[in-house]
Design an enzyme around this catalytic site. Structure first.
Site, PDB file in Angstrom:
ATOM      1  N   HIS A 232     105.999 104.066  15.309  1.00  0.00           N
ATOM      2  CA  HIS A 232     105.463 105.413  15.075  1.00  0.00           C
ATOM      3  C   HIS A 232     106.108 106.402  16.042  1.00  0.00           C
ATOM      4  O   HIS A 232     106.751 106.008  17.022  1.00  0.00           O
ATOM      5  CB  HIS A 232     103.936 105.454  15.216  1.00  0.00           C
ATOM      6  CG  HIS A 232     103.388 104.788  16.446  1.00  0.00           C
ATOM      7  ND1 HIS A 232     103.480 105.332  17.686  1.00  0.00           N
ATOM      8  CD2 HIS A 232     102.759 103.601  16.592  1.00  0.00           C
ATOM      9  CE1 HIS A 232     102.909 104.530  18.564  1.00  0.00           C
ATOM     10  NE2 HIS A 232     102.475 103.446  17.937  1.00  0.00           N
ATOM     11  N   ALA A 233     105.898 107.683  15.733  1.00  0.00           N
ATOM     12  CA  ALA A 233     106.269 108.761  16.655  1.00  0.00           C
ATOM     13  C   ALA A 233     105.029 109.640  16.813  1.00  0.00           C
ATOM     14  O   ALA A 233     104.014 109.417  16.147  1.00  0.00           O
ATOM     15  CB  ALA A 233     107.432 109.566  16.078  1.00  0.00           C
TER      16      ALA A 233
END
Ligand code: TYD
Length: 134
Positions: free
Chosen positions: A52-53
């Site tokens: 994820h970011a």
């Protein structure tokens, strides 16, 4: 937009003597004010974390014990950094995709975060990430 050039290893000052080492995180070491601390432990060696970011969250990742690899990607360039020193922290700004794998036995991955937990500021789909950064 941030790039992997903004992902930086930071040295955490330590005091070492014959009794062992003591590492100190004061505000000069971390480029944000810490709102949350969490850690991963008992991670199977074939496990894969992250993926994820973040739109808001900046973080510093520390291998408190053992080792693991942090893979970072800004949508154009990628790099893999092995963390295995308790007095080193990897700073990750917003909008950097990260994956963590290759955990050694007994590894503890400490994360210092600039935000409280808020699922809505995660980007968990890689295609959405590319749309956000390109
Ligand atoms: P996840 O984001 O998948 O962890 P990682 O990035 O390390 O692979 O989070 C695992 C679960 O824990 C998920 O249900 C969300 C929850 N969680 C919290 O409740 N609070 C937190 O601060 C974090 C980081 C995760």
């Amino acid at each position: 937009m941030n790039t992997i050039e903004h992902v930086k290893l930071k040295e955490i000052p330590k005091v070492h003597d014959e009794r062992g080492s003591l590492a100190v995180i004061e505000k000069e070491v971390i480029p944000f004010s810490i709102k949350r601390v969490y850690y991963l432990y008992d991670v199977p060696s074939d496990s894969f974390r992250g993926g994820h970011a973040h739109k808001e969250q900046q973080s510093v990742i520390i291998a408190l014990s053992g080792s693991f690899d942090v893979f970072v990607d800004d949508g154009n360039s990628k790099k893999r950094i092995m963390l295995n020193k308790p007095n080193q922290g990897l700073y990750i700004p917003t909008h950097i995709w990260r994956e963590i794998d290759n955990f050694s036995s007994g590894a503890v991955c400490l994360v210092l975060a600039s935000t409280t937990y808020d699922e809505s500021e995660y980007i968990r789909d890689y295609k959405d990430f590319l749309l956000a950064v390109r």
